[in-house]
Design a protein around this motif. Sequence first.
Motif, PDB file in Angstrom:
ATOM      1  N   GLU A  45     -14.281  -6.347 -16.624  1.00 55.73           N
ATOM      2  CA  GLU A  45     -13.940  -7.217 -17.744  1.00 55.73           C
ATOM      3  C   GLU A  45     -12.439  -7.390 -17.879  1.00 55.73           C
ATOM      4  OE1 GLU A  45     -15.336  -5.522 -21.411  1.00 55.73           O
ATOM      5  OE2 GLU A  45     -13.897  -3.865 -21.369  1.00 55.73           O
ATOM      6  N   ALA A  60      -7.743  -9.321 -24.382  1.00 54.25           N
ATOM      7  CA  ALA A  60      -9.123  -9.256 -24.863  1.00 54.25           C
ATOM      8  C   ALA A  60      -9.102  -8.824 -26.320  1.00 54.25           C
ATOM      9  CB  ALA A  60      -9.917  -8.258 -24.022  1.00 54.25           C
ATOM     10  N   ASP A  61     -10.060  -9.312 -27.087  1.00 52.78           N
ATOM     11  CA  ASP A  61     -10.107  -8.956 -28.508  1.00 52.78           C
ATOM     12  C   ASP A  61     -10.194  -7.448 -28.702  1.00 52.78           C
ATOM     13  OD1 ASP A  61     -12.138 -11.825 -29.540  1.00 52.78           O
ATOM     14  OD2 ASP A  61      -9.974 -11.605 -29.235  1.00 52.78           O
ATOM     15  N   SER A  62     -10.849  -6.773 -27.781  1.00 48.97           N
ATOM     16  CA  SER A  62     -11.063  -5.333 -27.926  1.00 48.97           C
ATOM     17  C   SER A  62      -9.781  -4.510 -27.797  1.00 48.97           C
ATOM     18  CB  SER A  62     -12.078  -4.857 -26.888  1.00 48.97           C
ATOM     19  OG  SER A  62     -11.616  -5.148 -25.573  1.00 48.97           O
ATOM     20  N   VAL A  63      -8.715  -5.111 -27.248  1.00 45.71           N
ATOM     21  CA  VAL A  63      -7.474  -4.354 -27.052  1.00 45.71           C
ATOM     22  C   VAL A  63      -6.289  -4.945 -27.811  1.00 45.71           C
ATOM     23  CG1 VAL A  63      -8.295  -3.668 -24.764  1.00 45.71           C
ATOM     24  CG2 VAL A  63      -6.662  -5.556 -24.981  1.00 45.71           C
ATOM     25  N   LYS A  64      -6.486  -6.068 -28.464  1.00 51.34           N
ATOM     26  CA  LYS A  64      -5.385  -6.691 -29.208  1.00 51.34           C
ATOM     27  C   LYS A  64      -4.817  -5.739 -30.237  1.00 51.34           C
ATOM     28  CE  LYS A  64      -6.408 -11.629 -28.895  1.00 51.34           C
ATOM     29  NZ  LYS A  64      -6.965 -12.807 -29.594  1.00 51.34           N
ATOM     30  N   LYS A  86      -9.277   4.693 -27.269  1.00 52.89           N
ATOM     31  CA  LYS A  86     -10.603   5.053 -27.753  1.00 52.89           C
ATOM     32  C   LYS A  86     -11.473   5.466 -26.561  1.00 52.89           C
ATOM     33  CE  LYS A  86     -10.249   1.316 -31.160  1.00 52.89           C
ATOM     34  NZ  LYS A  86     -10.887   0.075 -31.672  1.00 52.89           N
ATOM     35  N   GLU A  88     -14.162   4.322 -25.663  1.00 52.57           N
ATOM     36  CA  GLU A  88     -14.703   3.122 -25.006  1.00 52.57           C
ATOM     37  C   GLU A  88     -13.688   2.421 -24.114  1.00 52.57           C
ATOM     38  OE1 GLU A  88     -14.791   3.872 -28.277  1.00 52.57           O
ATOM     39  OE2 GLU A  88     -14.550   2.075 -29.529  1.00 52.57           O
ATOM     40  N   ASP A  89     -12.450   2.886 -24.105  1.00 51.92           N
ATOM     41  CA  ASP A  89     -11.454   2.363 -23.163  1.00 51.92           C
ATOM     42  C   ASP A  89     -11.566   3.040 -21.799  1.00 51.92           C
ATOM     43  OD1 ASP A  89      -9.126   2.281 -25.880  1.00 51.92           O
ATOM     44  OD2 ASP A  89     -10.176   0.571 -24.996  1.00 51.92           O
TER      45      ASP A  89
END
Length: 126
Positions: A45, A60-64, A86, A88-89
């Motif tokens: 991703e 990506a929104d998840s890392v902004k 996190k 999830e990273d």
Amino acid sequence: VQLQASGGGLVQAGGSLRLSCAASGLGFSNYNMGWFRQAPGKEREFVAAISRGGGDTRYADSVKGRFTTSRDNAKNTLTLQMSSLKPEDTAVYYCAAVSGLYSAVVPTTTARYKYWGQGTLVTVSS
């Protein structure tokens, strides 16, 4: 063309890591660069990308707000500063390159990138 990613490792949740990607065999300043990641059992991703001049970045929104990518064209080096990590990273992180001479748009999909590094593993423990 060689893209050598480094800097991965084990870090606790909330910690920081700095990844680097050393590029050779290409006119680095002519290439848009991207970071991608792949967690076990998941598809690769998009994480972040930067234009060839460094003036345009995408995340990506998840890392902004937590990750920042930058580049040093004089040193042929791409960097990903990761903070507030996190669990999830956790993933293998890859750097990638694609020529920026023919498009002003910084790509954010895997299919658009031509060259890939070997990846560096980031593990975030809870």
